[in-house]
Scaffold this motif. Structure first.
Motif, short mmCIF file in Angstrom:
data_model
loop_
_atom_site.label_atom_id
_atom_site.label_comp_id
_atom_site.label_asym_id
_atom_site.label_seq_id
_atom_site.Cartn_x
_atom_site.Cartn_y
_atom_site.Cartn_z
N HIS A 80 0.87 -1.20 0.05
CA HIS A 80 0.14 0.00 -0.13
C HIS A 80 0.71 1.33 0.00
CE1 HIS A 80 -3.32 -2.80 0.98
NE2 HIS A 80 -4.16 -1.57 0.49
N ARG A 81 2.15 1.17 -0.43
CA ARG A 81 2.94 2.47 -0.55
C ARG A 81 2.40 3.60 -1.31
NH1 ARG A 81 6.48 -1.66 -1.82
NH2 ARG A 81 6.71 -1.11 -3.93
N ALA A 82 1.71 3.28 -2.21
CA ALA A 82 1.37 4.56 -3.26
C ALA A 82 -0.10 4.78 -2.43
CB ALA A 82 0.67 3.83 -4.45
N ASN A 83 -0.75 4.21 -1.73
CA ASN A 83 -1.86 4.83 -1.04
C ASN A 83 -1.29 5.53 0.14
OD1 ASN A 83 -2.55 1.58 -1.77
ND2 ASN A 83 -4.51 2.91 -1.60
N ILE A 84 -0.26 4.98 0.86
CA ILE A 84 0.16 5.78 2.01
C ILE A 84 0.78 7.07 1.38
CG2 ILE A 84 2.02 6.07 3.80
CD1 ILE A 84 1.79 2.87 3.85
N ARG A 85 1.24 7.07 0.42
CA ARG A 85 1.88 8.52 -0.18
C ARG A 85 0.72 9.41 -0.51
NH1 ARG A 85 5.72 5.19 -3.07
NH2 ARG A 85 4.46 4.93 -4.55
N ARG A 86 -0.44 8.99 -1.09
CA ARG A 86 -1.61 9.75 -1.21
C ARG A 86 -2.25 10.27 0.08
NH1 ARG A 86 -2.46 5.87 -5.47
NH2 ARG A 86 -3.77 4.71 -4.20
N LEU A 87 -2.35 9.40 1.09
CA LEU A 87 -2.97 9.83 2.47
C LEU A 87 -1.98 10.95 2.91
CD1 LEU A 87 -3.56 6.11 4.04
CD2 LEU A 87 -5.31 8.00 3.28
N LEU A 88 -0.74 10.87 2.87
CA LEU A 88 0.00 11.96 3.15
C LEU A 88 0.02 13.01 2.75
CD1 LEU A 88 3.48 9.92 4.22
CD2 LEU A 88 1.57 10.63 5.95
N ALA A 89 -0.14 12.96 1.28
CA ALA A 89 -0.34 14.18 0.44
C ALA A 89 -1.73 14.76 0.36
CB ALA A 89 0.02 13.90 -0.98
N GLY A 90 -2.66 13.88 1.07
CA GLY A 90 -4.16 14.51 1.02
C GLY A 90 -4.78 14.18 -0.15
N THR A 91 -4.35 13.30 -1.33
CA THR A 91 -4.96 13.13 -2.26
C THR A 91 -5.62 11.54 -2.64
OG1 THR A 91 -3.13 12.05 -3.12
CG2 THR A 91 -3.37 14.58 -3.62
N GLU A 92 -5.62 10.94 -1.54
CA GLU A 92 -6.30 9.70 -1.57
C GLU A 92 -7.87 9.70 -1.69
OE1 GLU A 92 -5.99 5.06 -0.76
OE2 GLU A 92 -5.34 6.84 -1.85
N GLY A 93 -8.49 8.84 -2.27
CA GLY A 93 -9.82 8.87 -2.69
C GLY A 93 -10.63 8.55 -1.12
N ARG A 94 -11.65 9.65 -0.94
CA ARG A 94 -12.40 9.26 0.19
C ARG A 94 -13.71 8.22 -0.16
NH1 ARG A 94 -11.85 12.54 4.76
NH2 ARG A 94 -10.02 14.37 4.40
N ILE A 95 -14.21 7.41 0.87
CA ILE A 95 -15.40 6.62 0.84
C ILE A 95 -16.47 7.47 0.26
CG2 ILE A 95 -16.87 4.94 1.80
CD1 ILE A 95 -14.62 4.38 3.71
N GLY A 96 -17.20 7.13 -0.82
CA GLY A 96 -18.29 7.78 -1.29
C GLY A 96 -18.20 9.04 -2.15
N HIS A 97 -16.88 9.30 -2.44
CA HIS A 97 -16.48 10.36 -3.27
C HIS A 97 -15.77 9.98 -4.49
CE1 HIS A 97 -15.89 13.72 0.10
NE2 HIS A 97 -16.68 12.79 0.50
N LYS A 98 -16.47 10.43 -5.48
CA LYS A 98 -16.16 10.09 -6.94
C LYS A 98 -15.00 10.85 -7.48
CE LYS A 98 -20.85 8.07 -8.18
NZ LYS A 98 -21.66 8.29 -9.30
N SER A 99 -14.27 10.26 -7.98
CA SER A 99 -12.81 11.19 -8.61
C SER A 99 -13.35 11.71 -9.76
CB SER A 99 -11.75 10.11 -8.70
OG SER A 99 -12.14 9.20 -9.60
#
Length: 204
Positions: A185-204
């Motif tokens: 999940h390295r890519a997810n962790i990077r996005r979480l730290l950057a604030g760009t990870e997709g949220r539940i219920g939010h469409k990109s």
């Protein structure tokens, strides 16, 4: 079936059986059967339920999640039933199933991220800990709206809970699996730290 074989053969058979079961790419098979093409060509290129969801078919995503989970459970229970003379062979089969999902030989060793199969193995080896995982996942997901963050925190809690319950061997096993989940999940962790990870219920 394997009761009369030498323990080392039983352990080897457990590892092979676990790996083969774990390496079944249900996400790929289900999307192709539904006429949606190769799921690896969209989104993250992953074969797991999260990427299957990007096809827009929630039922297929749910089926992928269920089958990826149950193949971990099936590996544990099958070995427990077939090889009673080999202590902890069921745990070995579970680890092999988890690795088979992450690194399936049929797909050039490029598989999923392992959370569903992690839960399935946990279900087979010590089902009460699944309730702990689920409770933490729900709580974190509710407050943060991040599915990946909820999964990562829940995987950290599992080995700690197992250790607290006196299941030291399983705690060590799942500590190792947790490290691998985090690495995948390295890519997810990077996005979480950057604030760009997709949220539940939010469409990109």
């Amino acid at each position: 079936m394997f009761e009369s074989v030498a323990p080392w053969i039983a352990y080897a058979a457990a590892a092979v059986l676990g790996y083969v079961l774990g390496s079944i790419p249900f996400g790929l098979l289900l999307t192709r059967a539904a006429g949606l093409g190769d799921v690896r060509s969209i989104g993250s290129g992953n074969i797991g339920a999260t990427n299957v969801l990007r096809t827009g078919n929630r039922k297929l995503a749910a089926a992928t999640l269920l089958f990826d989970l149950l193949k971990g459970t099936a590996a544990v229970l099958a070995v427990r039933m077939l090889m009673p003379q080999a202590p902890e062979a069921d745990a070995l089969a579970g680890v092999a199933a988890f690795l088979g999902h992450l690194f399936p030989v049929w797909l050039g060793f490029k598989g999923g991220k392992g959370v569903a199969t992690y839960i399935g193995v946990l279900l087979g080896l010590f089902w009460p800990a699944v309730l702990i995982f689920a409770g933490i996942w729900i709580a974190v997901a509710y407050f943060s709206r991040y599915s990946s963050l909820a999964a990562l925190i829940a995987t950290v809690a599992v080995p700690l809970a197992l250790w607290g319950l006196g299941e030291n061997l399983l705690a060590a096993v799942f500590a190792g699996l947790t490290v691998i989940v985090w690495l995948k999940h390295r890519a997810n962790i990077r996005r979480l730290l950057a604030g760009t990870e997709g949220r539940i219920g939010h469409k990109s």
